[in-house]
Design an enzyme around this catalytic site. Structure first.
Site, PDB file in Angstrom:
ATOM      1  N   CYS A  49       0.802  -1.091  -0.068  1.00 10.61           N
ATOM      2  CA  CYS A  49       0.115  -0.112   0.166  1.00 10.61           C
ATOM      3  C   CYS A  49       0.719   1.284   0.024  1.00 10.61           C
ATOM      4  O   CYS A  49       1.620   1.455  -0.833  1.00 10.61           O
ATOM      5  CB  CYS A  49      -1.140  -0.100   1.032  1.00 10.61           C
ATOM      6  SG  CYS A  49      -2.356   0.977   1.144  1.00 10.61           S
ATOM      7  N   HIS A  50       0.718   2.085   1.174  1.00 13.82           N
ATOM      8  CA  HIS A  50       1.640   3.370   1.172  1.00 13.82           C
ATOM      9  C   HIS A  50       2.995   3.108   1.860  1.00 13.82           C
ATOM     10  O   HIS A  50       3.884   3.876   1.797  1.00 13.82           O
ATOM     11  CB  HIS A  50       0.816   4.596   2.026  1.00 13.82           C
ATOM     12  CG  HIS A  50      -0.329   4.851   1.400  1.00 13.82           C
ATOM     13  ND1 HIS A  50      -1.599   4.309   1.066  1.00 13.82           N
ATOM     14  CD2 HIS A  50      -0.536   6.116   0.786  1.00 13.82           C
ATOM     15  CE1 HIS A  50      -2.473   4.984   0.591  1.00 13.82           C
ATOM     16  NE2 HIS A  50      -2.012   5.994   0.303  1.00 13.82           N
TER      17      HIS A  50
END
Length: 182
Positions: free
Chosen positions: A110-111
């Site tokens: 994800c991030h």
């Protein structure tokens, strides 16, 4: 199998996406490994379900006391705030960089690649991430692709990346496979 392997999960005191912590954690345990929660502060961390507070988890080691040499691999869960806090900690960034310097497997979802960018370890590598990081990764010298999971072996150690919680099944399987090989 991860029998006898200890895997660091690096998270900030708050902001980690809970499912991106708990699902890979379970996968490591089910494969016979020992996950350890490493954070920038001792005590407990606050996980989130997107933007809502979720559960607390006990920290096993602080990043200032943890020795990267004691771990066989590193998992970086996402969440929007988690990697943003981590990349502001020189100790956390150094901890991440040490895994690359030692050629150990690293996985990020994800991030989480924001922390990899700050550690300056993505140049020349192919990654995926949450789509909003695409430009950041390209600007840092990486090739960004929109795939469920990517394994890049062009650097000193394997790098596994994934886009989002919907990709967790593939991410977890790939993480345990790569950590088992490393």
């Amino acid at each position: 199998m991860l029998d006898g392997k200890t895997i660091a999960f690096l998270v900030a005191p708050e902001g980690v996406e809970q499912v991106e912590l708990t699902e890979p954690w379970k996968a490591v345990e089910q494969a016979g490994g020992t996950p350890r929660l490493v954070s920038t502060s001792p005590g407990r961390i606050q996980a989130f379900n997107h933007l809502d507070k979720a559960d607390h988890f006990a920290v096993d080691d602080t990043v200032t006391d943890a020795d990267p040499a004691a771990y066989d691999g590193l998992v970086l869960p996402g969440g929007v705030a988690n990697p943003d806090f981590l990349r502001m900690s020189s100790d956390a960034v150094g901890f991440v960089r040490a895994f690359f310097e030692a050629g150990k497997p690293v996985a990020a979802i994800c991030h989480a690649p924001w922390t990899l960018i700050e550690a300056d370890v993505v140049r020349g590598r192919t990654l995926t991430s949450w789509p909003s990081l695409r430009t950041d990764l390209r600007n840092a010298g990486a090739t960004w692709v929109d795939k469920e999971v990517v394994v890049d072996t062009e650097g000193p150690g394997p790098l596994v990346t994934s886009r989002k919680p919907d990709d967790l099944k593939a991410f977890c399987q790939t993480v345990t496979d790569v950590l088992g090989e490393g």
